[in-house]
Design a protein around this motif. Structure first.
Motif, PDB file in Angstrom:
ATOM      1  N   GLY A  20      -1.684   4.510  -3.329  1.00  0.00           N
ATOM      2  CA  GLY A  20      -2.516   3.408  -2.854  1.00  0.00           C
ATOM      3  C   GLY A  20      -3.761   3.266  -3.727  1.00  0.00           C
ATOM      4  N   GLY A  24      -8.943  -1.450  -3.748  1.00  0.00           N
ATOM      5  CA  GLY A  24      -9.816  -1.018  -2.656  1.00  0.00           C
ATOM      6  C   GLY A  24     -10.339   0.400  -2.795  1.00  0.00           C
ATOM      7  N   SER A  44       1.630   2.629  -6.244  1.00  0.00           N
ATOM      8  CA  SER A  44       1.647   1.598  -5.210  1.00  0.00           C
ATOM      9  C   SER A  44       2.892   0.744  -5.419  1.00  0.00           C
ATOM     10  CB  SER A  44       0.359   0.765  -5.206  1.00  0.00           C
ATOM     11  OG  SER A  44       0.377  -0.228  -6.213  1.00  0.00           O
ATOM     12  N   SER A  45       3.078  -0.250  -4.562  1.00  0.00           N
ATOM     13  CA  SER A  45       4.396  -0.924  -4.561  1.00  0.00           C
ATOM     14  C   SER A  45       4.518  -2.063  -5.570  1.00  0.00           C
ATOM     15  CB  SER A  45       4.714  -1.444  -3.153  1.00  0.00           C
ATOM     16  OG  SER A  45       3.835  -2.481  -2.783  1.00  0.00           O
ATOM     17  N   ASP A  74       7.541   2.061  -3.184  1.00  0.00           N
ATOM     18  CA  ASP A  74       7.406   1.239  -1.977  1.00  0.00           C
ATOM     19  C   ASP A  74       7.587   2.129  -0.753  1.00  0.00           C
ATOM     20  OD1 ASP A  74       7.226  -0.630  -0.033  1.00  0.00           O
ATOM     21  OD2 ASP A  74       9.016  -1.763  -0.606  1.00  0.00           O
ATOM     22  N   LEU A  75       6.556   2.178   0.071  1.00  0.00           N
ATOM     23  CA  LEU A  75       6.570   3.070   1.237  1.00  0.00           C
ATOM     24  C   LEU A  75       6.640   2.292   2.554  1.00  0.00           C
ATOM     25  CD1 LEU A  75       3.793   5.486  -0.066  1.00  0.00           C
ATOM     26  CD2 LEU A  75       6.282   5.745  -0.254  1.00  0.00           C
ATOM     27  N   ALA A  76       7.064   1.043   2.500  1.00  0.00           N
ATOM     28  CA  ALA A  76       7.051   0.221   3.716  1.00  0.00           C
ATOM     29  C   ALA A  76       8.404   0.143   4.405  1.00  0.00           C
ATOM     30  CB  ALA A  76       6.571  -1.196   3.377  1.00  0.00           C
ATOM     31  N   THR A 108      -4.214   6.595   0.270  1.00  0.00           N
ATOM     32  CA  THR A 108      -4.968   5.449   0.816  1.00  0.00           C
ATOM     33  C   THR A 108      -4.061   4.225   0.982  1.00  0.00           C
ATOM     34  OG1 THR A 108      -5.617   4.791  -1.410  1.00  0.00           O
ATOM     35  CG2 THR A 108      -7.181   6.151  -0.190  1.00  0.00           C
ATOM     36  N   PRO A 201     -12.609   5.560   7.313  1.00  0.00           N
ATOM     37  CA  PRO A 201     -13.638   4.581   6.932  1.00  0.00           C
ATOM     38  C   PRO A 201     -13.886   3.538   8.022  1.00  0.00           C
ATOM     39  CG  PRO A 201     -11.735   4.552   5.405  1.00  0.00           C
ATOM     40  CD  PRO A 201     -11.336   5.289   6.647  1.00  0.00           C
ATOM     41  N   VAL A 204     -14.918  -1.849   5.170  1.00  0.00           N
ATOM     42  CA  VAL A 204     -15.230  -1.833   3.739  1.00  0.00           C
ATOM     43  C   VAL A 204     -14.543  -3.054   3.143  1.00  0.00           C
ATOM     44  CG1 VAL A 204     -15.106  -0.465   1.634  1.00  0.00           C
ATOM     45  CG2 VAL A 204     -15.009   0.682   3.847  1.00  0.00           C
ATOM     46  N   THR A 206     -12.501  -4.981   0.913  1.00  0.00           N
ATOM     47  CA  THR A 206     -11.545  -4.690  -0.167  1.00  0.00           C
ATOM     48  C   THR A 206     -10.483  -5.796  -0.196  1.00  0.00           C
ATOM     49  OG1 THR A 206      -9.991  -3.511   1.238  1.00  0.00           O
ATOM     50  CG2 THR A 206     -11.768  -2.195   0.259  1.00  0.00           C
ATOM     51  N   TRP A 209      -8.800  -7.153   2.980  1.00  0.00           N
ATOM     52  CA  TRP A 209      -9.389  -8.234   3.780  1.00  0.00           C
ATOM     53  C   TRP A 209      -8.817  -9.597   3.410  1.00  0.00           C
ATOM     54  CZ3 TRP A 209     -15.164  -7.915   5.495  1.00  0.00           C
ATOM     55  CH2 TRP A 209     -15.412  -6.646   6.045  1.00  0.00           C
TER      56      TRP A 209
HETATM   57  N1  NAP Z   1     -10.985  -1.806   4.026  1.00  0.00           N
HETATM   58  C1  NAP Z   1     -11.343  -1.508   5.271  1.00  0.00           C
HETATM   59  O1  NAP Z   1     -12.180  -2.165   5.886  1.00  0.00           O
HETATM   60  C2  NAP Z   1     -10.701  -0.322   5.948  1.00  0.00           C
HETATM   61  C3  NAP Z   1     -11.256   0.145   7.162  1.00  0.00           C
HETATM   62  C4  NAP Z   1     -10.675   1.216   7.804  1.00  0.00           C
HETATM   63  C5  NAP Z   1      -9.547   1.807   7.282  1.00  0.00           C
HETATM   64  N2  NAP Z   1      -9.021   1.331   6.114  1.00  0.00           N
HETATM   65  C6  NAP Z   1      -7.795   1.962   5.621  1.00  0.00           C
HETATM   66  O2  NAP Z   1      -7.999   2.510   4.338  1.00  0.00           O
HETATM   67  C7  NAP Z   1      -6.775   2.426   3.596  1.00  0.00           C
HETATM   68  C8  NAP Z   1      -7.071   1.734   2.270  1.00  0.00           C
HETATM   69  O3  NAP Z   1      -7.577   0.455   2.560  1.00  0.00           O
HETATM   70  P1  NAP Z   1      -8.088  -0.532   1.423  1.00  0.00           P
HETATM   71  O4  NAP Z   1      -9.071  -1.403   2.085  1.00  0.00           O
HETATM   72  O5  NAP Z   1      -8.445   0.220   0.226  1.00  0.00           O
HETATM   73  O6  NAP Z   1      -6.769  -1.388   1.188  1.00  0.00           O
HETATM   74  P2  NAP Z   1      -6.239  -2.168  -0.099  1.00  0.00           P
HETATM   75  O7  NAP Z   1      -7.343  -2.517  -1.016  1.00  0.00           O
HETATM   76  O8  NAP Z   1      -5.378  -3.250   0.411  1.00  0.00           O
HETATM   77  O9  NAP Z   1      -5.335  -1.055  -0.834  1.00  0.00           O
HETATM   78  C9  NAP Z   1      -4.133  -0.645  -0.261  1.00  0.00           C
HETATM   79  C10 NAP Z   1      -3.321   0.093  -1.285  1.00  0.00           C
HETATM   80  O10 NAP Z   1      -2.064   0.427  -0.668  1.00  0.00           O
HETATM   81  C11 NAP Z   1      -1.014  -0.014  -1.516  1.00  0.00           C
HETATM   82  N3  NAP Z   1       0.153  -0.356  -0.707  1.00  0.00           N
HETATM   83  C12 NAP Z   1       0.281  -1.391   0.161  1.00  0.00           C
HETATM   84  N4  NAP Z   1       1.531  -1.440   0.637  1.00  0.00           N
HETATM   85  C13 NAP Z   1       2.190  -0.405   0.062  1.00  0.00           C
HETATM   86  C14 NAP Z   1       3.524   0.046   0.133  1.00  0.00           C
HETATM   87  N5  NAP Z   1       4.435  -0.593   0.875  1.00  0.00           N
HETATM   88  N6  NAP Z   1       3.892   1.127  -0.587  1.00  0.00           N
HETATM   89  C15 NAP Z   1       2.983   1.752  -1.385  1.00  0.00           C
HETATM   90  N7  NAP Z   1       1.707   1.369  -1.501  1.00  0.00           N
HETATM   91  C16 NAP Z   1       1.318   0.295  -0.782  1.00  0.00           C
HETATM   92  C17 NAP Z   1      -1.596  -1.231  -2.238  1.00  0.00           C
HETATM   93  O11 NAP Z   1      -0.925  -1.558  -3.453  1.00  0.00           O
HETATM   94  P3  NAP Z   1       0.377  -2.518  -3.504  1.00  0.00           P
HETATM   95  O12 NAP Z   1       0.011  -3.788  -2.864  1.00  0.00           O
HETATM   96  O13 NAP Z   1       0.673  -2.622  -4.969  1.00  0.00           O
HETATM   97  O14 NAP Z   1       1.471  -1.783  -2.803  1.00  0.00           O
HETATM   98  C18 NAP Z   1      -2.996  -0.731  -2.522  1.00  0.00           C
HETATM   99  O15 NAP Z   1      -2.987   0.114  -3.655  1.00  0.00           O
HETATM  100  C19 NAP Z   1      -5.775   1.667   4.473  1.00  0.00           C
HETATM  101  O16 NAP Z   1      -4.968   2.582   5.178  1.00  0.00           O
HETATM  102  C20 NAP Z   1      -6.684   0.944   5.454  1.00  0.00           C
HETATM  103  O17 NAP Z   1      -6.063   0.653   6.690  1.00  0.00           O
HETATM  104  C21 NAP Z   1      -9.576   0.298   5.423  1.00  0.00           C
END
Ligand code: NAP
Length: 266
Positions: A20, A24, A44-45, A74-76, A108, A201, A204, A206, A209
């Protein structure tokens, strides 16, 4: 004589896999890990995200290009989750070759969240809500130790979120993610001496959103304005929690909450 570097070098030369890490919070952990001299692999995917992240890092850290690798995973999909995870670990470590074993795994990864009313949540929605965020970490915990250098210098750092610490209407569909606290404590015992910790967290801003409606994004910004810290969290701050979890060899089975004081609010 040069000054000692007891603290700044703790991640230097370490092998860190960031699942991940292409956007973000994970991307910020990737930046920080490079700044501290680590070798990183981003997973990541989406291939487009992998190449974009690679090019951003190569531009920001031209001298560190040889310390960056990327792998698509891909982990979905529940049917391929375990096989995809082990294939990733096999590839990154050259089938657990001693010279390529990992020192840290930061997880992440998170896909689009099923924010909806409880009434609209059925079993399939709830199950899918946990595939990347909970079942991925669970299966990672099952397989990771044989791909990691043994000892307390090694660790796995998982990711939860403030919604699992404080109830928020519309988040029941992914309540399974709250199980990460139990999982983290169990992995800390079952996989010892490899450590396991959890970062939780708050809001945040990222790429995550971008999936939310514009009004919801604005509402979150306004709500964050009322936090004791006065605004939305920044990835470069939250990344510090992951760095700390990796660097403190005495830390295991714990959760670090970094949320601007969200838990103090009514
Ligand atoms: N941002 C916030 O406000 C917030 C608050 C609380 C908790 N969190 C948690 O923190 C974590 C990271 O959040 P973030 O804001 O950094 O999110 P983000 O910017 O959307 O990053 C998510 C990462 O996960 C990867 N990902 C998504 N689907 C995937 C899949 N099927 N297989 C493998 N990788 C996958 C994405 O890359 P690809 O699209 O290339 O797969 C990306 O690298 C998440 O679990 C989120 O719920 C975030």
């Amino acid at each position: 004589m040069p000054d000692q570097q007891k603290y700044t070098n703790k991640l230097s030369g370490k092998n860190i896999l960031i699942i991940g890490g292409t956007s973000g919070i994970g991307f910020a952990v990737a930046e920080a890990s490079l700044e501290f001299g680590a070798h990183i692999t981003l997973a990541s995917s989406r291939p487009s995200r992998l190449s974009h992240a690679l090019s951003r890092l190569q531009t920001a850290y031209p001298s560190a290009s040889s310390r960056i690798s990327t792998h698509a995973v891909d982990l979905a999909n529940e049917k391929t989750l375990e096989a995809n995870l082990t294939a990733l670990l096999d590839t990154v470590t050259h089938h657990a070759a001693p010279a390529h074993k990992l020192d840290h795994i930061v997880y992440t990864a998170g896909d689009t969240l099923p924010h909806q009313s409880l009434a609209a949540t059925d079993f399939d929605v709830a199950k899918q809500g946990g595939v990347v965020r909970f079942f991925g970490p669970l299966l990672l915990g099952k397989h990771a130790p044989r791909y990691m250098n043994a000892g307390p210098a090694s660790s796995v750092v998982l990711t939860m979120g403030v919604a699992a610490e404080k109830p928020i209407v519309g988040t029941s569909g992914f309540a399974v993610v709250g199980g990460l606290q139990m999982l983290t404590r169990n992995l800390a015992l079952e996989n010892a001496p490899v450590r396991c910790n959890l970062v939780s967290p708050g809001a945040v801003e990222t790429e995550l959103w971008e999936d939310f409606p514009t009004e919801a994004q604005e509402a979150m910004r306004v709500a964050c304005g009322r936090l004791p810290t006065g605004g939305v969290g920044r990835v470069e701050d939250v990344a510090e929690a992951y760095l700390y979890a990796m660097r403190d060899e005495f830390l295991t089975g714990t959760m670090i909450s970094t949320n601007g004081g969200a838990l103090l609010m009514g």
